[in-house]
Write a protein that holds these residues in place. Structure first.
Motif, PDB file in Angstrom:
ATOM      1  N   ASP A 159      64.648  65.251  66.278  1.00  0.00           N
ATOM      2  CA  ASP A 159      63.345  65.142  65.612  1.00  0.00           C
ATOM      3  C   ASP A 159      63.422  64.714  64.147  1.00  0.00           C
ATOM      4  OD1 ASP A 159      61.825  65.758  67.783  1.00  0.00           O
ATOM      5  OD2 ASP A 159      61.375  67.828  67.185  1.00  0.00           O
ATOM      6  N   VAL A 160      62.496  63.815  63.798  1.00  0.00           N
ATOM      7  CA  VAL A 160      62.220  63.545  62.388  1.00  0.00           C
ATOM      8  C   VAL A 160      60.961  64.346  62.036  1.00  0.00           C
ATOM      9  CG1 VAL A 160      61.647  61.804  60.666  1.00  0.00           C
ATOM     10  CG2 VAL A 160      63.214  61.242  62.549  1.00  0.00           C
ATOM     11  N   VAL A 161      61.068  65.179  61.002  1.00  0.00           N
ATOM     12  CA  VAL A 161      59.951  66.039  60.608  1.00  0.00           C
ATOM     13  C   VAL A 161      59.448  65.596  59.238  1.00  0.00           C
ATOM     14  CG1 VAL A 161      59.240  68.406  60.097  1.00  0.00           C
ATOM     15  CG2 VAL A 161      60.932  67.983  61.899  1.00  0.00           C
TER      16      VAL A 161
ATOM     17  N   GLY B 142      57.046  56.764  64.162  1.00  0.00           N
ATOM     18  CA  GLY B 142      56.274  57.819  63.479  1.00  0.00           C
ATOM     19  C   GLY B 142      57.050  59.119  63.584  1.00  0.00           C
ATOM     20  N   PRO B 143      56.830  60.035  62.641  1.00  0.00           N
ATOM     21  CA  PRO B 143      57.543  61.314  62.702  1.00  0.00           C
ATOM     22  C   PRO B 143      57.192  62.060  63.985  1.00  0.00           C
ATOM     23  CG  PRO B 143      56.321  61.084  60.632  1.00  0.00           C
ATOM     24  CD  PRO B 143      55.889  59.958  61.504  1.00  0.00           C
ATOM     25  N   ASP B 144      58.202  62.718  64.569  1.00  0.00           N
ATOM     26  CA  ASP B 144      57.965  63.469  65.808  1.00  0.00           C
ATOM     27  C   ASP B 144      57.103  64.695  65.538  1.00  0.00           C
ATOM     28  OD1 ASP B 144      60.051  62.150  67.730  1.00  0.00           O
ATOM     29  OD2 ASP B 144      61.075  62.461  65.822  1.00  0.00           O
ATOM     30  N   LYS B 145      57.297  65.277  64.346  1.00  0.00           N
ATOM     31  CA  LYS B 145      56.582  66.494  63.995  1.00  0.00           C
ATOM     32  C   LYS B 145      56.073  66.336  62.558  1.00  0.00           C
ATOM     33  CE  LYS B 145      57.953  67.843  67.981  1.00  0.00           C
ATOM     34  NZ  LYS B 145      59.133  68.576  68.390  1.00  0.00           N
ATOM     35  N   CYS B 146      54.836  66.737  62.325  1.00  0.00           N
ATOM     36  CA  CYS B 146      54.232  66.601  60.997  1.00  0.00           C
ATOM     37  C   CYS B 146      53.696  67.950  60.533  1.00  0.00           C
ATOM     38  CB  CYS B 146      53.071  65.599  61.038  1.00  0.00           C
ATOM     39  SG  CYS B 146      53.609  63.930  61.438  1.00  0.00           S
ATOM     40  N   ILE B 147      54.000  68.318  59.306  1.00  0.00           N
ATOM     41  CA  ILE B 147      53.561  69.614  58.780  1.00  0.00           C
ATOM     42  C   ILE B 147      52.641  69.388  57.577  1.00  0.00           C
ATOM     43  CG2 ILE B 147      54.316  71.789  57.728  1.00  0.00           C
ATOM     44  CD1 ILE B 147      56.952  71.501  59.286  1.00  0.00           C
ATOM     45  N   ASP B 148      51.439  69.944  57.645  1.00  0.00           N
ATOM     46  CA  ASP B 148      50.496  69.898  56.520  1.00  0.00           C
ATOM     47  C   ASP B 148      50.691  71.170  55.709  1.00  0.00           C
ATOM     48  OD1 ASP B 148      48.323  70.199  54.799  1.00  0.00           O
ATOM     49  OD2 ASP B 148      46.784  69.869  56.327  1.00  0.00           O
TER      50      ASP B 148
ATOM     51  N   LEU C 140      45.515  66.287  56.513  1.00  0.00           N
ATOM     52  CA  LEU C 140      45.408  66.510  57.957  1.00  0.00           C
ATOM     53  C   LEU C 140      45.124  65.192  58.672  1.00  0.00           C
ATOM     54  CD1 LEU C 140      45.412  68.489  60.278  1.00  0.00           C
ATOM     55  CD2 LEU C 140      43.016  68.996  59.795  1.00  0.00           C
ATOM     56  N   ARG C 141      44.206  64.392  58.097  1.00  0.00           N
ATOM     57  CA  ARG C 141      43.896  63.087  58.698  1.00  0.00           C
ATOM     58  C   ARG C 141      45.142  62.203  58.754  1.00  0.00           C
ATOM     59  NH1 ARG C 141      39.278  62.421  54.451  1.00  0.00           N
ATOM     60  NH2 ARG C 141      37.610  63.647  55.385  1.00  0.00           N
ATOM     61  N   GLN C 142      45.865  62.151  57.628  1.00  0.00           N
ATOM     62  CA  GLN C 142      47.014  61.254  57.566  1.00  0.00           C
ATOM     63  C   GLN C 142      48.140  61.728  58.496  1.00  0.00           C
ATOM     64  OE1 GLN C 142      49.374  60.695  53.823  1.00  0.00           O
ATOM     65  NE2 GLN C 142      48.469  58.661  53.916  1.00  0.00           N
ATOM     66  N   ALA C 143      48.310  63.051  58.584  1.00  0.00           N
ATOM     67  CA  ALA C 143      49.355  63.584  59.467  1.00  0.00           C
ATOM     68  C   ALA C 143      49.051  63.232  60.921  1.00  0.00           C
ATOM     69  CB  ALA C 143      49.463  65.097  59.291  1.00  0.00           C
ATOM     70  N   ILE C 144      47.784  63.359  61.316  1.00  0.00           N
ATOM     71  CA  ILE C 144      47.401  63.039  62.694  1.00  0.00           C
ATOM     72  C   ILE C 144      47.604  61.544  62.969  1.00  0.00           C
ATOM     73  CG2 ILE C 144      45.406  62.845  64.242  1.00  0.00           C
ATOM     74  CD1 ILE C 144      44.445  65.556  63.101  1.00  0.00           C
ATOM     75  N   MET C 145      47.205  60.702  62.028  1.00  0.00           N
ATOM     76  CA  MET C 145      47.346  59.263  62.233  1.00  0.00           C
ATOM     77  C   MET C 145      48.814  58.834  62.249  1.00  0.00           C
ATOM     78  SD  MET C 145      44.297  58.328  62.763  1.00  0.00           S
ATOM     79  CE  MET C 145      44.312  56.535  62.744  1.00  0.00           C
ATOM     80  N   SER C 146      49.670  59.564  61.515  1.00  0.00           N
ATOM     81  CA  SER C 146      51.072  59.162  61.381  1.00  0.00           C
ATOM     82  C   SER C 146      51.952  59.649  62.519  1.00  0.00           C
ATOM     83  CB  SER C 146      51.656  59.717  60.069  1.00  0.00           C
ATOM     84  OG  SER C 146      50.895  59.292  58.971  1.00  0.00           O
ATOM     85  N   CYS C 147      51.613  60.793  63.090  1.00  0.00           N
ATOM     86  CA  CYS C 147      52.487  61.460  64.061  1.00  0.00           C
ATOM     87  C   CYS C 147      52.690  60.577  65.291  1.00  0.00           C
ATOM     88  CB  CYS C 147      51.849  62.790  64.467  1.00  0.00           C
ATOM     89  SG  CYS C 147      52.975  63.901  65.321  1.00  0.00           S
ATOM     90  N   ARG C 148      53.913  60.588  65.849  1.00  0.00           N
ATOM     91  CA  ARG C 148      54.159  59.805  67.067  1.00  0.00           C
ATOM     92  C   ARG C 148      53.373  60.397  68.236  1.00  0.00           C
ATOM     93  NH1 ARG C 148      56.593  62.972  71.003  1.00  0.00           N
ATOM     94  NH2 ARG C 148      58.535  63.991  70.397  1.00  0.00           N
TER      95      ARG C 148
END
Lengths: 180, 391
Positions: free
Chosen positions: B189-191, B255-261, B294-302
């Motif tokens: 994973d890329v986080v 895109g990152p596999d996991k995104c943390i806000d 939150l918007r950017q994390a959702i759009m970026s996440c794989r």
């Protein structure tokens, strides 16, 4: 006026039923009650608190009791504010907890007492019964009503906002609160 | 005693207040040896959390020595003289939420549950120094604090670890860790972590400890990004590069596999237009939260990835990208940290040298200088990352 409320308590139905059936426990969590005293096997004397304008007392009688399941009661014929209630205890689906369902009916009269009662219940009468059941849950699950600096008086913390600030109480406040 | 109090929007003040007492039988009183200013304290001071009152004692990250216990606190659990770290959510240990280890959702510790229920649908646990919505409990930026359910939450520190090594077990280390844990991290994973503040830094370290292949730090403050880089994470400055392009580049277009806000409701934005849109809606109370991250994390996440939210949100937000979330099979996970769940295992990781919480401390000030501490932290002056206060 009819009010209903419900909560789930992580204790067995027999235990919650037994606590409620000992009617003298009711004032520990019901905001408006000052005292309930058993006067017989199924009869009791109830005293409601000052928010009614003045203390008001009435006799009540248990109409039906099914251990672990249900208690129904109603006030005697001469009560100033005729009222009746039913509380049911049912096992929750988790096999551990108990659902408590309460229904109260008040026959609010005209005149001074009726006005005082209406004022007491305010715009959101359901909120109070919800809070009563929350306190029952606190007592059954944790041993007592939970206090904070903003709401330090347990069930007497009726007016939620504005509260006192969230800072420790002074000796004077503690003494005043203890004396109420 | 002296305590740092909320004195209106954008104002804190160290004042004299009464010493705390035992109010419930399972309370303890703790003499505080170290306390800290949290990013979420800034939300209170900035006026984004309702139900604060003038005089409220602030602070929910604190530790110290037990000086008094209530009659129902069992001696084998806690005694006078014990050194403890206090978790920020107050939990009873006996309700169904606590039984499920959802301590921040404890059903019994918020005397203002009725208010919280109106805001959130169901009530949440009491929290120290964190508005009347979460109970109206005095906080820990003070010389002493009353700790309810002292037999449930506080973690005893029996080794000789310094306060600075264990203080953050009260909130930000478990919060960062839970953010990473919710990602179900796999070795490939890329986080990506938005926000290189204290919680973000700990989310990054936790992602690494949990085995992520690569951890990316997104922020705009060069000193915070440098701090992340020194800890082995890859910095991305959103004021210098386009975040989406850079994330695609770093992940071979996946895109990152996991995104943390790790930012929450007061996000700043590279685009003045979108920032203004949210700010105006907040000002007229048509939106309480600025959900840019939150918007950017959702759009970026794989596709099929996880978006984990540990930054604080308080109310309502606008322009939530539900289409991206739904059509690309994203999982959204979140929660106020269930600190009690993580304190012991994370203490083990500190003792074992896997995590070094002290790396984020930039300022240590006397409690009397709390106001200056808030200014340094809020305005990101003097490369401020984390302020520890000494009563």
């Amino acid at each position: 006026m009819e009010l209903t409320a419900t909560t789930t308590i992580r204790r067995p139905a027999t235990e919650v039923y037994a606590f409620w059936r000992d009617l003298e426990n009711l004032p520990t969590f019901m905001a408006h009650l000052q005292e309930v005293r058993a006067t017989g096997d199924r009869t009791s004397r109830w005293v409601a608190d000052a928010p009614f304008g003045k203390d008001i007392a009435w006799d009540a009688e248990i109409l039906e009791e099914r251990p672990g399941e249900k208690i129904s009661w109603r006030s005697a014929a001469d009560a100033d504010v005729p009222n009746a209630g039913t509380v049911r205890f049912t096992p929750a689906p988790d096999g551990i907890s108990t659902e408590v369902h309460i229904a109260l009916v008040y026959d609010i009269p005209g005149g001074t007492i009726g006005k005082a009662v209406a004022k007491y219940f305010g715009e959101e009468p359901h909120q109070q019964l919800d809070d009563d059941l929350r306190r029952l849950k606190q007592v059954m699950e944790t041993g007592e009503v939970v206090r904070s600096d903003g709401a330090p008086w347990g069930k007497r913390a009726r007016e939620e906002f504005p509260q006192r600030p969230a800072q420790p109480l002074s000796d004077a406040e503690l003494a005043k609160g203890a004396g109420r | 005693m002296r305590a740092n109090t909320w004195a209106g929007r954008n104002k804190v003040e160290v004042r004299d207040v009464p010493d705390p007492r035992i109010l419930n039988k399972r309370d303890a009183v703790v003499r505080i040896t170290s306390t800290a200013i949290c990013g979420s304290d800034l939300h209170l001071v900035d006026g984004y959390v309702p139900t604060m009152q003038d005089g409220d004692v602030m602070g929910h990250e604190f530790m110290g020595e037990v000086v008094e216990v209530g009659p129902d606190v069992a001696a084998e659990r806690l005694r006078v003289g014990d050194r403890v770290v206090v978790p920020f959510p107050i939990a009873c240990g006996a309700c169904n939420a606590c039984a499920a280890e959802l301590y921040s959702c404890c059903e019994n510790t918020n005397p203002n549950a009725g208010i919280a229920e109106k805001m959130f649908g169901h009530p949440v646990a009491g929290i120290f120094g964190y508005s009347h919505l979460t109970g109206g409990f005095a906080g820990g930026q003070a010389q002493y604090a009353r700790v309810p359910f002292a037999d449930v939450g506080p973690l005893k520190i029996e080794s000789d670890l310094a306060d600075e090594q264990v203080l953050f077990l009260s909130d930000i280390l478990p919060t960062g860790y839970m953010g990473a844990e919710m990602c179900d991290i796999q070795p490939s994973d890329v986080v990506a972590v938005w926000g290189a503040g204290p919680v973000g830094q700990f989310a990054m370290d936790s992602a690494r400890v949990l085995g992520a292949a690569k951890v990316i730090a997104i922020d705009k403050e060069p000193y915070r990004l440098e701090m992340a880089e020194r800890a082995g994470h890859i910095p991305v400055n959103f004021e210098e590069v386009d975040v989406r392009s850079r994330l695609l580049e770093l992940t071979g277009g996946r895109g990152p596999d996991k995104c943390i806000d790790a930012v929450g409701l007061e996000a700043t934005h590279g685009s003045a237009h979108i920032a203004t849109y949210d700010r105006v809606k907040q000002a007229v109370r048509a939106e309480s939260d600025r959900p840019h991250v939150l918007r950017q994390a959702i759009m970026s996440c794989r596709s099929g990835g996880v978006v984990s939210v540990i930054g604080v949100y308080g109310g309502l937000l606008d322009k939530f990208p539900a289409g991206a979330w739904m059509n690309r099979s994203l999982t959204l996970r979140t929660g106020q940290c269930h600190v009690q769940r993580y304190m012991k295992p994370l203490l083990g990781r500190i003792e074992g040298g896997e995590l070094d919480p002290t790396r984020i401390i930039t300022h240590t000030l006397p409690l009397e200088e709390a106001e200056r501490g808030f200014e340094l932290f809020k305005n990101k002056e003097d490369h401020c990352e984390k302020v520890v206060l000494k009563p």
